[in-house]
Design an enzyme around this catalytic site. Sequence first.
Site, PDB file in Angstrom:
ATOM      1  CD1 TRP A 101      -1.973  -2.251   1.935  1.00 41.71           C
ATOM      2  CD2 TRP A 101      -2.888  -1.419   0.072  1.00 41.71           C
ATOM      3  NE1 TRP A 101      -2.919  -3.135   1.496  1.00 41.71           N
ATOM      4  CE2 TRP A 101      -3.493  -2.649   0.358  1.00 41.71           C
ATOM      5  CE3 TRP A 101      -3.298  -0.722  -1.066  1.00 41.71           C
ATOM      6  CZ2 TRP A 101      -4.510  -3.194  -0.439  1.00 41.71           C
ATOM      7  CZ3 TRP A 101      -4.300  -1.253  -1.870  1.00 41.71           C
ATOM      8  CH2 TRP A 101      -4.897  -2.476  -1.545  1.00 41.71           C
ATOM      9  CG  ASP A 168      -2.821   4.062   4.590  1.00 45.31           C
ATOM     10  OD1 ASP A 168      -3.868   3.900   5.242  1.00 45.31           O
ATOM     11  OD2 ASP A 168      -2.523   3.365   3.594  1.00 45.31           O
ATOM     12  CE  LYS A 192      -7.708  -2.667   5.726  1.00 47.88           C
ATOM     13  NZ  LYS A 192      -8.112  -3.369   4.536  1.00 47.88           N
TER      14      LYS A 192
HETATM   15  C1  PLP Z   1      -2.945   0.026   4.869  1.00 49.47           C
HETATM   16  C2  PLP Z   1      -3.853   0.110   3.681  1.00 49.47           C
HETATM   17  N1  PLP Z   1      -3.840   1.220   2.928  1.00 49.47           N
HETATM   18  C3  PLP Z   1      -4.645   1.353   1.861  1.00 49.47           C
HETATM   19  C4  PLP Z   1      -5.510   0.350   1.483  1.00 49.47           C
HETATM   20  C5  PLP Z   1      -6.373   0.538   0.270  1.00 49.47           C
HETATM   21  O1  PLP Z   1      -7.638   0.835   0.686  1.00 49.47           O
HETATM   22  P1  PLP Z   1      -8.864   1.015  -0.316  1.00 49.47           P
HETATM   23  O2  PLP Z   1      -9.176  -0.344  -0.846  1.00 49.47           O
HETATM   24  O3  PLP Z   1      -9.918   1.576   0.570  1.00 49.47           O
HETATM   25  O4  PLP Z   1      -8.470   1.942  -1.394  1.00 49.47           O
HETATM   26  C6  PLP Z   1      -5.578  -0.815   2.252  1.00 49.47           C
HETATM   27  C7  PLP Z   1      -6.501  -1.902   1.891  1.00 49.47           C
HETATM   28  O5  PLP Z   1      -6.523  -2.966   2.440  1.00 49.47           O
HETATM   29  C8  PLP Z   1      -4.724  -0.934   3.365  1.00 49.47           C
HETATM   30  O6  PLP Z   1      -4.734  -2.042   4.131  1.00 49.47           O
END
Ligand code: PLP
Length: 354
Positions: A101, A168, A192
Amino acid sequence: MKKHNFSAGPSILPQEVLQQASEAVLNFNDDNLSLIEISHRSHPFMEVMYKAQNLVKELLEVPKGYSILFLQGGASLEFLMVALNLMRIDGKAAYTNTGAWAKKAIAEAKNLGEVIILGDSSDKNYTYIPKGYEIPENIDYFHCTSNNTIYGTQIKKFPNCPTLMVCDMSSDIFSRRIEVSNFDLIYAGAQKNIGPAGTTLVIIKDGILGKTGRKLPAMLDYTTHISSKSMFNTPPVFPIYVSMLTLEWIKNLGGVSAIEKINQEKAKLLYDEIDRNPLFEGTANKEDRSNMNVCFLLTDNSKETLFNEMWNDAGISGIKGHRSVGGYRASIYNAMPKQSIQILVDIMQKLEQN
Ligand SMILES: Cc1ncc(COP(=O)(O)O)c(C=O)c1O
């Protein structure tokens, strides 16, 4: 039988929240209208938005001078919005590269300016949290990922940051206490610890915007959403309502410090078994282990079929590891009952005796 849902996300929500949410879909506030068929500008929904924003402030002890937004586009859109809103034209930002991510966030920022990588754990398949780096002052912002959902690592101590700090927190927000005043922008996809997929929580400090020299489309400009109190366009009413219910549930449990304690106990239960049982090994560096996503491998692959059968028969779901790590990943978010983790631990012990 309700399954033991160890899914990494979308993931388990408290049973009572699901119950209340399903009732509101049929008849919200005893008004004989569904929550999802009333105007988002109606008083009952405005109340929901207001309450959800206030619960975020209360639970995280957000100091004055921050706005709370419930946006759309997932955390993935925030990867882009952060860079669009904070990186000056020809500017520079620093990122930690601690997983898939983080890499995606870096890729978005690189389209807009220079990115320096300060901590990079890709050399060991992201099994650790890089430390000891110095964040320079002359950059637009520093970005980190508090919990790496795929690799099961978590920042335990955030670095001192002489510039704007962006985080994030998609997979560990509301799971532990954080000092919001140390951050300038926090974002988290809801799916989550907050609610269903469809909304992204953004906590943003006043006064950090409007400095990039870049003209932004309204929907991608945080100032649009701040000035319209997160109601610029139709907000995702159902995810926001369920988020409000989940935040109330956390509050009723005693707040974030109470849930942090429970989360520590739950994680310890599982990590202790992984460390004790010779059939298993954890994948993440011990001191960086996540209390949300527990990644582990079988040491004896000949037991794989039997282990998979055993947890499947016990009603356990969602513990297959991400393809980039393999093995297993038990996601034990706030709503995961300790009893479900105990069932997994019991199976691990039975496997050893087999
Ligand atoms: C730490 C983290 N950041 C970003 C994301 C991406 O999130 P989204 O699917 O809401 O764009 C996730 C998805 O699991 C994640 O675990």
